[in-house]
Structures are given as structure tokens and as C-alpha cells.
Design a protein around this motif. Structure first.
Motif, mmCIF file in Angstrom:
data_model
loop_
_atom_site.group_PDB
_atom_site.id
_atom_site.type_symbol
_atom_site.label_atom_id
_atom_site.label_comp_id
_atom_site.label_asym_id
_atom_site.label_seq_id
_atom_site.Cartn_x
_atom_site.Cartn_y
_atom_site.Cartn_z
ATOM 1 N N TRP A 47 0.855 -1.183 0.000
ATOM 2 C CA TRP A 47 0.000 0.000 0.000
ATOM 3 C C TRP A 47 0.894 1.237 0.000
ATOM 4 O O TRP A 47 1.920 1.261 0.661
ATOM 5 C CB TRP A 47 -0.889 -0.028 1.242
ATOM 6 C CG TRP A 47 -2.004 0.970 1.215
ATOM 7 C CD1 TRP A 47 -2.063 2.134 1.902
ATOM 8 C CD2 TRP A 47 -3.214 0.883 0.476
ATOM 9 N NE1 TRP A 47 -3.227 2.784 1.644
ATOM 10 C CE2 TRP A 47 -3.961 2.043 0.754
ATOM 11 C CE3 TRP A 47 -3.743 -0.047 -0.417
ATOM 12 C CZ2 TRP A 47 -5.212 2.290 0.195
ATOM 13 C CZ3 TRP A 47 -4.981 0.201 -0.967
ATOM 14 C CH2 TRP A 47 -5.700 1.352 -0.659
ATOM 15 N N PRO A 48 0.544 2.274 -0.736
ATOM 16 C CA PRO A 48 1.398 3.475 -0.797
ATOM 17 C C PRO A 48 1.640 4.113 0.577
ATOM 18 O O PRO A 48 0.729 4.209 1.402
ATOM 19 C CB PRO A 48 0.600 4.430 -1.695
ATOM 20 C CG PRO A 48 -0.319 3.554 -2.487
ATOM 21 C CD PRO A 48 -0.642 2.391 -1.592
ATOM 22 N N ALA A 49 2.873 4.524 0.793
ATOM 23 C CA ALA A 49 3.260 5.120 2.077
ATOM 24 C C ALA A 49 2.436 6.364 2.398
ATOM 25 O O ALA A 49 2.105 6.604 3.566
ATOM 26 C CB ALA A 49 4.748 5.453 2.078
ATOM 27 N N GLN A 50 2.100 7.148 1.395
ATOM 28 C CA GLN A 50 1.336 8.372 1.654
ATOM 29 C C GLN A 50 -0.080 8.082 2.150
ATOM 30 O O GLN A 50 -0.750 8.956 2.675
ATOM 31 C CB GLN A 50 1.302 9.299 0.431
ATOM 32 C CG GLN A 50 0.531 8.760 -0.760
ATOM 33 C CD GLN A 50 1.413 8.098 -1.793
ATOM 34 O OE1 GLN A 50 2.457 7.552 -1.474
ATOM 35 N NE2 GLN A 50 0.996 8.137 -3.042
ATOM 36 N N TYR A 51 -0.529 6.834 2.042
ATOM 37 C CA TYR A 51 -1.847 6.439 2.537
ATOM 38 C C TYR A 51 -1.735 5.514 3.751
ATOM 39 O O TYR A 51 -2.669 4.796 4.084
ATOM 40 C CB TYR A 51 -2.648 5.753 1.434
ATOM 41 C CG TYR A 51 -2.899 6.652 0.252
ATOM 42 C CD1 TYR A 51 -3.651 7.822 0.388
ATOM 43 C CD2 TYR A 51 -2.358 6.358 -0.988
ATOM 44 C CE1 TYR A 51 -3.858 8.657 -0.701
ATOM 45 C CE2 TYR A 51 -2.570 7.183 -2.078
ATOM 46 C CZ TYR A 51 -3.323 8.340 -1.923
ATOM 47 O OH TYR A 51 -3.532 9.168 -2.993
ATOM 48 N N GLY A 52 -0.580 5.503 4.404
ATOM 49 C CA GLY A 52 -0.414 4.719 5.623
ATOM 50 C C GLY A 52 0.081 3.305 5.409
ATOM 51 O O GLY A 52 -0.080 2.459 6.283
ATOM 52 N N GLY A 53 0.699 3.057 4.287
ATOM 53 C CA GLY A 53 1.219 1.725 4.015
ATOM 54 C C GLY A 53 2.724 1.755 3.834
ATOM 55 O O GLY A 53 3.406 2.659 4.309
ATOM 56 N N GLY A 54 3.233 0.748 3.154
ATOM 57 C CA GLY A 54 4.654 0.665 2.872
ATOM 58 C C GLY A 54 5.401 -0.222 3.846
ATOM 59 O O GLY A 54 4.858 -0.677 4.859
ATOM 60 N N SER A 55 6.657 -0.469 3.531
ATOM 61 C CA SER A 55 7.459 -1.375 4.367
ATOM 62 C C SER A 55 7.718 -0.800 5.755
ATOM 63 O O SER A 55 7.805 -1.547 6.735
ATOM 64 C CB SER A 55 8.771 -1.716 3.665
ATOM 65 O OG SER A 55 9.529 -0.550 3.441
ATOM 66 N N GLU A 56 7.853 0.521 5.855
ATOM 67 C CA GLU A 56 8.054 1.123 7.179
ATOM 68 C C GLU A 56 6.836 0.903 8.071
ATOM 69 O O GLU A 56 6.970 0.563 9.251
ATOM 70 C CB GLU A 56 8.352 2.615 7.065
ATOM 71 C CG GLU A 56 8.619 3.263 8.406
ATOM 72 C CD GLU A 56 8.894 4.762 8.301
ATOM 73 O OE1 GLU A 56 8.596 5.460 9.280
ATOM 74 O OE2 GLU A 56 9.403 5.216 7.266
ATOM 75 N N MET A 57 5.650 1.065 7.521
ATOM 76 C CA MET A 57 4.434 0.848 8.306
ATOM 77 C C MET A 57 4.291 -0.628 8.671
ATOM 78 O O MET A 57 3.875 -0.960 9.784
ATOM 79 C CB MET A 57 3.199 1.328 7.553
ATOM 80 C CG MET A 57 1.924 1.222 8.364
ATOM 81 S SD MET A 57 1.960 2.102 9.961
ATOM 82 C CE MET A 57 1.967 3.782 9.421
#
Length: 178
Positions: A47-57
Motif C-alpha cells: 500500500w502506498p506510504a502516503q496512505y499509511g502503508g509501505g514497508s516502514e508501516m
């Protein structure tokens, strides 16, 4: 209200039995274990980081869930000699049963290679404590989930890891060798 009940976990609840009672009463192991399932974490990581996703999340979720699930076991001593009073309490037994049924260990093993260093450390602390518990059920889940795959072992004992992570990894390996 879970938020209200857990606000004082570290401050006013001095022992692991009190924390276990809160975690068990709200069936947090089942709820939180669902957040560790690979379908959820895989989707979260893409899921895109700008929408609360990504590997960091993904790493943050695993880290926080691992920390919360570890709380009831934090001060308990999982050795066979001193464990009966705490490990066999009804709350801890219920938590262990929920974690086994929810396949929390296989879910964590599945994501180990994708985690940040901090999240990896939190996950391994939880895994080591679960694997040390009597009964070897968590150890079997770890083995059945390819927890000893060369890539996983290499990641866990990497020379750049913090000493605590390496130590907890070695605890896992030694418990599995038994």
C-alpha cells in the motif's frame, strides 16, 4: 474500553499476571495476531506510504503488536523450574492458546526478512519467549514455518545486529536443538 484499561499497564500494574489479565480479558492475542497474518502484512507493505502503508508501516505494525503481545510474559521466567506459578495461570494459558490457534509464530516467521532492525528485534524477543515456554508447541510452529531457513538464520545472526537480537536468536536456536 481497551485504551482505558491498558493506560496503566507499565505504571500501575506491577506484574505480568496483571498485564496478562488485561490482555486475556479483551482477547487481544486473537485480534492482534490477525494483524500479523501475511495476507494483511503483504497488502500493507504494498500500500502506498502516503496512505499509511509501505514497508516502514509494516515494520511498525509488527513491532507494536509484538511489544503488546510480549507484555504478559515480560517479567515471567519461562524456565521449567520457576515457571509453574505464572506460565500455568489461567490468563497466560488463555493467551498462549490464542497465540497458538492464531498461528502468531508462523506469521512472524513469514515476515522476519522484511522487517526493519528495530521491528526484527521486537519480533525475536517475543518469539524467543514463546519458544522457551513449556510444551514445545511454539517451537514446532517455528520449525514448521521455515524459521531455520538459511536466509532467516543469516538475518538473525548478522554481525551488524545488536547483541540483544543475536542473543535472543541464539536462545531460539538452542531451545530448538533440545
Amino acid at each position: 474500553n481497551v485504551a482505558t484499561d491498558t493506560d496503566g499497564i507499565k505504571g500501575t500494574l506491577p506484574n505480568s499476571n496483571a498485564r496478562a489479565a488485561i490482555v486475556a480479558a479483551h482477547d487481544l492475542p486473537s485480534i492482534l495476531s490477525s494483524m500479523l497474518q501475511h495476507q494483511y502484512l503483504d497488502r500493507l507493505s504494498t500500500w502506498p506510504a502516503q496512505y499509511g502503508g509501505g514497508s516502514e508501516m509494516q515494520s511498525r505494525v509488527v513491532s507494536l503488536v509484538s511489544r503488546i503481545l510480549f507484555l504478559p510474559f515480560e517479567t515471567s521466567n519461562p524456565s521449567a523450574d520457576s515457571a509453574p506459578a505464572e506460565v500455568h495461570s489461567s490468563d497466560l494459558a488463555a493467551i498462549q492458546s490464542s497465540l497458538l490457534a492464531a498461528s502468531a509464530v508462523p506469521a512472524l516467521v513469514h515476515v522476519l526478512l522484511q522487517l526493519s532492525a528495530a521491528a526484527l528485534e521486537r519480533a525475536i524477543v517475543l518469539l524467543s519467549r514463546l519458544i522457551m515456554l513449556p510444551g514445545a508447541h511454539f517451537a514446532k510452529q517455528y520449525l514448521d514455518s521455515a524459521g531455520l531457513a538459511p536466509a532467516v538464520v543469516k538475518r538473525l545472526i548478522d554481525k551488524n545486529n545488536r547483541p540483544g537480537l543475536i542473543l535472543d536468536s541464539l536462545i531460539i536456536f538452542s531451545m530448538l536443538a533440545r
